[in-house]
Design an enzyme around this catalytic site. Structure first.
Site, PDB file in Angstrom:
ATOM      1  N   TRP A 103       0.832  -1.214   0.000  1.00 47.22           N
ATOM      2  CA  TRP A 103       0.000   0.000   0.000  1.00 47.22           C
ATOM      3  C   TRP A 103       0.859   1.253   0.000  1.00 47.22           C
ATOM      4  O   TRP A 103       0.539   2.246  -0.658  1.00 47.22           O
ATOM      5  CB  TRP A 103      -0.966  -0.001   1.182  1.00 47.22           C
ATOM      6  CG  TRP A 103      -1.996  -1.084   1.072  1.00 47.22           C
ATOM      7  CD1 TRP A 103      -2.111  -2.189   1.869  1.00 47.22           C
ATOM      8  CD2 TRP A 103      -3.034  -1.199   0.092  1.00 47.22           C
ATOM      9  NE1 TRP A 103      -3.150  -2.970   1.447  1.00 47.22           N
ATOM     10  CE2 TRP A 103      -3.733  -2.394   0.367  1.00 47.22           C
ATOM     11  CE3 TRP A 103      -3.440  -0.416  -0.993  1.00 47.22           C
ATOM     12  CZ2 TRP A 103      -4.825  -2.817  -0.407  1.00 47.22           C
ATOM     13  CZ3 TRP A 103      -4.525  -0.837  -1.758  1.00 47.22           C
ATOM     14  CH2 TRP A 103      -5.198  -2.019  -1.465  1.00 47.22           C
ATOM     15  N   ASP A 173      -1.212   6.756   6.543  1.00 43.25           N
ATOM     16  CA  ASP A 173      -2.273   5.835   6.137  1.00 43.25           C
ATOM     17  C   ASP A 173      -2.456   4.830   7.277  1.00 43.25           C
ATOM     18  O   ASP A 173      -1.603   3.980   7.501  1.00 43.25           O
ATOM     19  CB  ASP A 173      -1.856   5.118   4.839  1.00 43.25           C
ATOM     20  CG  ASP A 173      -2.869   4.066   4.388  1.00 43.25           C
ATOM     21  OD1 ASP A 173      -3.890   3.877   5.083  1.00 43.25           O
ATOM     22  OD2 ASP A 173      -2.639   3.445   3.333  1.00 43.25           O
ATOM     23  N   LYS A 197     -11.601  -2.090   7.705  1.00 43.71           N
ATOM     24  CA  LYS A 197     -10.809  -3.056   8.478  1.00 43.71           C
ATOM     25  C   LYS A 197     -11.084  -2.941   9.979  1.00 43.71           C
ATOM     26  O   LYS A 197     -11.368  -3.921  10.620  1.00 43.71           O
ATOM     27  CB  LYS A 197      -9.330  -2.881   8.171  1.00 43.71           C
ATOM     28  CG  LYS A 197      -8.984  -3.511   6.828  1.00 43.71           C
ATOM     29  CD  LYS A 197      -7.942  -2.794   6.058  1.00 43.71           C
ATOM     30  CE  LYS A 197      -7.884  -3.332   4.633  1.00 43.71           C
ATOM     31  NZ  LYS A 197      -7.210  -2.404   3.721  1.00 43.71           N
TER      32      LYS A 197
HETATM   33  C1  LIG Z   1      -6.822  -1.845   2.567  1.00 46.66           C
HETATM   34  C2  LIG Z   1      -5.815  -0.772   2.549  1.00 46.66           C
HETATM   35  C3  LIG Z   1      -5.846   0.285   1.612  1.00 46.66           C
HETATM   36  C4  LIG Z   1      -6.860   0.347   0.496  1.00 46.66           C
HETATM   37  O1  LIG Z   1      -8.079   0.767   0.941  1.00 46.66           O
HETATM   38  P1  LIG Z   1      -9.296   1.038  -0.073  1.00 46.66           P
HETATM   39  O2  LIG Z   1     -10.302   1.639   0.835  1.00 46.66           O
HETATM   40  O3  LIG Z   1      -9.693  -0.285  -0.646  1.00 46.66           O
HETATM   41  O4  LIG Z   1      -8.812   1.969  -1.120  1.00 46.66           O
HETATM   42  C5  LIG Z   1      -4.895   1.273   1.719  1.00 46.66           C
HETATM   43  N1  LIG Z   1      -3.945   1.239   2.663  1.00 46.66           N
HETATM   44  C6  LIG Z   1      -3.871   0.236   3.557  1.00 46.66           C
HETATM   45  C7  LIG Z   1      -2.798   0.257   4.598  1.00 46.66           C
HETATM   46  C8  LIG Z   1      -4.799  -0.790   3.534  1.00 46.66           C
HETATM   47  O5  LIG Z   1      -4.728  -1.786   4.426  1.00 46.66           O
END
Ligand SMILES: *Cc1c(COP(=O)(O)O)cnc(C)c1O
Length: 361
Positions: A103, A173, A197
């Site tokens: 990511w 993030d 998540k």
């Molecule tokens: C799942 C995830 C994403 C992507 O998220 P989306 O909402 O599907 O765009 C980005 N960064 C991390 C760390 C993730 O675990």
């Protein structure tokens, strides 16, 4: 609860059963309105109450005050990969990024389309199995911001202390570990996370944004890609993901009922200890894939002695009511995701199952 499995899906992932029950209970008639929240205007007092409540609870848990904005927007965390450089990477300026896995790499790739990116550090040399220490980072003094990924969902690593960037805004993030542990949240200038998540269903992304950072925002941006548009309308410029924010608010209330982030962190630690204990007890059978000081509390990644055994464990697990244990297709192996909605009992039960599997094989 009959027919409910132990769900270790990496995202979207398990939600607290009390939250699901409440959704079911009020689905047809939300708070005596005679209609579902799915059918309710985002301009209604009912939705305003939900929006305000979710903002207040985020602020409470993170220990942040009026120096921050809290936004609930669509597009997923991936859209934030574009928003951030569009808004905060000035023409001719440079943004620093740390590449700690899939990511993080995607965030770098998007920023490079928009402006100059300086790679402040990367753990690619060892296949992203560790988190860099502050002394290993090279952050140019004139960086517009430093971007990091607090938990690397696919590789199974997590930052346990954060770089002191002094005057350089820290952007993070937190998609896969937001609100799973207590952190010094006010030190970040921007935090973002897809909710699916740790905080709710997919469809809503939480953005925590420092007001003094927002003042540095680039001019003349397309309306929907300008953070100020959403800040000025309290995330109600256009139709927000009403049902996702409603569910997010229920998850936040559930955390509040547990006693807040401090209590939740105790559960997070207990869950990850159970699984890592298995790895430490049987290191030849359950081989952890990351450096010990970089272990993720959310996504425990491991390999078995053979791919055949890994497939067998996933299949047997599914038969026994444990789903979502397969590692990401890009890395293979086993991944046990222990997000907020996964109860302690699930970690205990899956550890028992894994230990029995080891003995039988
Ligand atoms: C799942 C995830 C994403 C992507 O998220 P989306 O909402 O599907 O765009 C980005 N960064 C991390 C760390 C993730 O675990």
């Amino acid at each position: 609860m009959q027919n409910r499995v132990f769900n270790f899906n990496p995202g979207p992932s398990a939600l607290p059963i009390t939250v699901l029950n409440q959704i079911q209970k009020e689905l047809l008639n939300y708070k005596s309105t005679g209609m579902s929240i799915l059918e309710t205007s985002h301009r209604s007092p009912e939705y305003e109450e939900i929006n305000d409540s979710a903002i207040a609870l985020c602020k409470e848990f993170m220990g942040i005050g009026d120096e921050f904005h809290v936004l609930f927007v669509g597009g997923g965390a991936s859209t934030q990969f574009d928003y951030i450089p569009l808004n905060f990477l000035p023409v001719g300026g440079t943004a620093a990024y740390v590449d700690t896995g899939t990511w993080a790499s995607k965030a770098v790739k998007e920023a490079e389309k928009i402006g100059n990116v300086h790679l402040a550090g990367s753990s690619k040399d060892l296949d992203y199995t560790y988190i860099l220490s502050t002394s290993e980072l090279d952050i140019p003094e004139d960086s517009a911001y430093l971007h990091i990924t607090s938990n690397n969902t696919i590789k199974g690593t997590q930052w346990h202390s954060f770089p002191d960037t002094e005057n350089i805004p820290l952007v993070c993030d937190m998609s896969s570990d937001i609100c799973s542990r207590n952190l010094d949240f006010p030190r970040f200038s921007l935090i973002y996370a897809g909710a699916q998540k740790n905080l709710g269903p997919s469809g809503v992304t939480v953005v925590i944004l420092r007001k003094d950072f927002l003042e540095k925002c680039n001019p003349d941006l397309p309306t929907m890609f300008d953070y100020r548009t959403h800040v000025n309308k309290k995330s109600l410029f256009n139709t927000p993901p009403v049902f996702a924010v409603y569910t997010l608010n229920l998850v936040l209330k559930w955390i509040k009922n547990l006693g807040g982030l401090g209590e939740l962190e105790k559960i997070t630690k207990a869950k990850k200890d159970i699984i890592y204990n298995l790895i430490d007890t049987y290191p030849d059978f359950f081989r952890g894939t990351v450096r010990e000081d970089s272990r993720s509390w959310m996504n425990v990644t491991l390999r078995l002695p053979s791919e055949e055994l890994e497939q067998k464990l996933v299949a047997k697990g599914k038969e026994s009511g444990f789903v979502g244990l397969k590692g990401h297709r890009s890395v293979g192996g086993i991944r046990v995701s222990l997000y907020n909605g996964v109860p302690l009992e699930a970690a205990e039960k899956v550890a028992e199952f894994m230990e029995d599997f080891k003995k039988a094989n």
